[in-house]
Design an enzyme around this catalytic site. Structure first.
Site, PDB file in Angstrom:
ATOM      1  N   HIS A   1      50.556  29.280  41.361  1.00  0.00           N
ATOM      2  CA  HIS A   1      51.246  29.492  42.635  1.00  0.00           C
ATOM      3  C   HIS A   1      50.665  30.660  43.433  1.00  0.00           C
ATOM      4  O   HIS A   1      51.013  30.856  44.614  1.00  0.00           O
ATOM      5  CB  HIS A   1      52.743  29.737  42.361  1.00  0.00           C
ATOM      6  CG  HIS A   1      53.637  29.410  43.511  1.00  0.00           C
ATOM      7  ND1 HIS A   1      53.188  28.835  44.680  1.00  0.00           N
ATOM      8  CD2 HIS A   1      54.986  29.579  43.683  1.00  0.00           C
ATOM      9  CE1 HIS A   1      54.194  28.665  45.510  1.00  0.00           C
ATOM     10  NE2 HIS A   1      55.306  29.114  44.931  1.00  0.00           N
TER      11      HIS A   1
ATOM     12  N   THR B   1      45.059  15.994  30.942  1.00  0.00           N
ATOM     13  CA  THR B   1      45.465  15.892  29.540  1.00  0.00           C
ATOM     14  C   THR B   1      46.455  14.744  29.394  1.00  0.00           C
ATOM     15  O   THR B   1      47.317  14.550  30.246  1.00  0.00           O
ATOM     16  CB  THR B   1      46.105  17.215  29.035  1.00  0.00           C
ATOM     17  OG1 THR B   1      46.492  17.062  27.673  1.00  0.00           O
ATOM     18  CG2 THR B   1      47.307  17.623  29.862  1.00  0.00           C
TER      19      THR B   1
END
Length: 423
Positions: free
Chosen positions: A394, A341
């Site tokens: 994560h 993006t």
């Protein structure tokens, strides 16, 4: 008579919103004519007539939510159908037409009937627009339409009613109350607001962004890229590149190539979580976030690892054009493995992109800005620098892996010739 039903539109789409009807009750349509536009979570879809005939009834109005397979209108066979039933319908219609003038002749003197019907003028308008105009006492002849063919929609009526109070709003009695007693006056004064209903796509974007933050253990790591080498290549090669490929050499092809090279080194970032399994994807379908009128969409460049710079630039240009003209197909949006993006196009210097779930990584590009950079212990130079950000899940990506991925992207971009080898 046949039913107009909401067609199946893909595995992940179960419902939609009637955006607008292109025809009104009583209109004659031919097979293949567009009847209405349906707004879904991802794209807008046009529903066409499966046969010629007359739109007999609109069952679901504009703004209503409908499900796959639901009947939203009915279509009667046209006069050219050849069966007895259609032939009788025009005849009945003509009898009604012949009968109407007679009772209507004595009616004009009745002023009460003329007032509510003022909104039903000869102006073409959607059923929902006519209904709203009646409720608000607005004459359709006074409503300005934004539609190229002059048809009035619900939004046009709302805009007119929002504008209408402005000239009539100066009540002389309330004006002196404000200066004389500010505290008391403030409680009675209503400040102007405009309430807009979220589009289906905007509501879906909001829902998914919240879900991404709630379901993923999202962290972001940052780095910066010296864009000197890329800008030098573009300056030297852009004219020949455009002459040969008929497309501009932009930054996105460099970043796409760099991302693919880094994903090959760190395959977990090109994966997704499925229950207790990690699905490692051996292909590279890169989503490119594009800002469209209805909100952010992420069309996908397929098999980016197999494409050259010109092919990537053409794919991105084509997808961006489709996004802005609202003609993206569902296949253009499904199945991406990683997203890029570029907030820099709007001037963003630094931001934290949110994951495009179920993907586990997204790269954020930012504005290129001249900043002083230490070349060595004795020299400083102004260099075109860009901050880049990697948001990652994560749960399956360790911090060290994310940092090394971003460093790899940085190194590939600062040595553009390596993209031909690493990509």
């Amino acid at each position: 008579m046949s039913e107009i039903k909401v067609p199946a539109m893909g595995e992940s789409i179960t419902e939609g919103t009637v955006s607008r009807w292109m025809v009104k009750e009583g209109d004659t349509v031919n097979q293949g004519d567009v009847l209405l536009e349906l707004e879904t979570d991802k794209v807008n879809i046009e529903i066409s007539a499966e046969e010629s005939g007359v739109l007999e009834k609109i069952i679901r109005q504009e703004g209503e939510t409908v499900e796959i397979g639901e009947t939203i209108g009915t279509l009667s066979a046209g006069s050219g159908g050849g069966s007895g039933a259609p032939a009788s319908e025009p005849a009945a219609a003509e009898e009604k037409k012949a009968a109407t003038p007679a009772p209507e002749a004595p009616t004009p003197p009745a002023p009460v009937a003329a007032a509510p019907e003022s909104s039903d003028s000869n102006k073409t308008a959607s059923p929902s627009a006519r209904k709203l105009a009646r409720e608000r006492g607005i004459e359709l002849d006074q409503v300005q339409s934004k539609d190229p063919i002059g048809r009035v929609y619900q939004d046009d009526v709302k805009s007119h009613s929002n504008q209408a109070p402005a000239p009539a709003a100066p009540p002389a009695s309330k004006a002196p109350a404000a200066p004389s007693a500010p505290a008391a006056g403030s409680s009675t004064y209503t400040k102007p607001v405009e309430r807009q209903r979220m589009s289906r796509r905007r509501a879906t974007i909001a829902k998914r962004l919240v879900e991404a933050q709630q379901t993923a253990a999202m962290l972001t790591t940052f780095n910066e890229v010296d864009m000197t080498a890329i800008m030098d290549v573009r300056k030297r090669r852009k004219d020949k590149f455009k002459e040969k490929h008929e497309i501009n050499l932009g930054f996105m092809s460099f970043f796409t190539k760099a991302v693919v090279g880094a994903l090959k080194k760190f395959p977990t970032i090109n994966a997704e979580i499925d229950g207790e399994d990690v699905v490692l994807k051996k292909y590279y379908d890169i989503g490119i976030a594009v800002s469209a009128k209805e909100g952010l969409v992420v069309p996908v460049v397929r098999d980016a690892d197999r494409l050259g710079f010109a092919e990537i630039e053409k794919s991105i240009a084509d997808l961006a054009s489709k996004a802005r003209s609202n003609t993206l197909a569902l296949s253009d949006l499904q199945g991406g493995t990683f997203t890029i993006t570029n907030g820099g196009t709007f001037g963003s210097l630094l931001s934290t992109p949110i994951l495009n779930t179920p993907q586990v990584g997204i790269l954020g590009m930012h504005k290129i800005q001249l900043r002083p950079v230490a070349i060595d212990a004795e020299r400083m130079e102004n260099r075109p620098m860009m901050y880049i950000a990697l948001s990652y899940d994560h749960r399956i990506i360790d911090g060290s892996e994310a940092v090394r991925f971003l460093v790899t992207v940085k190194e590939l971009l600062e040595d553009p010739e390596s993209l031909l080898i690493e990509g």
